[in-house]
Scaffold this active site. Sequence first.
Site: not given
Length: 386
Positions: A276, A272, A285
């Site tokens: 998110h 992706r 992250y």
Amino acid sequence: MTVQERPGAAYRPTPPPAWKPRTDPAPLLPDPEPYRVLGTDAAAGADPELLLRLYAELVRGRRYNAQATALTKQGRLAVYPSSTGQEACEVAAALALEERDWLFPSYRDTLAAVARGLDPAQALTLLRGDWHTGYDPYEHRIAPLSTPLATQLPHAVGLAHAARLKGDDVVALAMVGDGGTSEGDFHEALNFAAVWQAPVVFLVQNNGFAISVPLSKQTAAPSLAHKAVGYGMPGRLVDGNDVAAVHEVLGEAVARARRGGGPTLVEAITYRIDAHTNADDATRYRGDSEVEAWREHDPIRLMETELTGRGLLDEDGVRSAAEAAETMAAQLRERMNADPVLNPMDLFEHVYAEQTSQLREQAAQLRAELDAESGEGAQGAEGDAR
């Protein structure tokens, strides 16, 4: 105390001779590398018409993701989980099914629903906060989009098993992310599907992260596709950005299920590109270099390279696909910019086929309150007029 620990019991270092595997595991194991079509010799056998259709859907899907993300920034959507970078999985899942089959999407799979024929605005109803589902699941053969992880998987198995018992020629395709494979629903669904030999296909979109948690923190399995052998079904590993490969693998799994061969677990390796959701900060992250490396393996770029190299796509074709996608985005903007007309009485619709006495009582109470407010408003306006 075990048998081996009991005094005088014979020690057996191996199971009894009668033991044997219930199923030969070798045919169930996935290939060591993800299956690919684009850029390989296998591409020569692909249907040109199908490739062009897949390409057009990829372009439209990318624009759909961009427009929906923009709508969140404008306050027209509460949240949007983008599938940018994963469009190949979304499109292939929708096009691998027959009209009579069922699609069970996750919250990120609005694009799969749109590629299957759902109205682009209706696919966003849940994410806008208007209704739990903005469409009739039975009409479109698309289960409701929902945010709980993996709950759609047992539902898919149940529908597929029921169809098989009734003799209906129906296959269910259930989509889930890598994070969803850590849920108990995943285990329960695969176990029931394999025991019942239900006509269902599980597509895991391994996009690398369950929000901020990398796959390495979720499982130590060689791949998610390897989990299939533990349930007694085939596992397939495919390049999730190669739309032709995903479509082929899913098509084979759907055909196998329809023939009575039982379920298949397909793991599509993808990524992706966006965060998110619009509420997530992915820079906390993962690094830019990782994202850029995956941009080089973009599903649209892979398909354009293949099609132009074979003389199936030119500049006019690229422009035509982009214009069609832009038209869709403009229509979506216009519809989503209109405020919805809300009726509080809708709270009592679609709860039960026949309303309970409690619901009828609550509905009557709300209607009385609404009528009273309406009357007060009318009286106030009349007084102002005097």
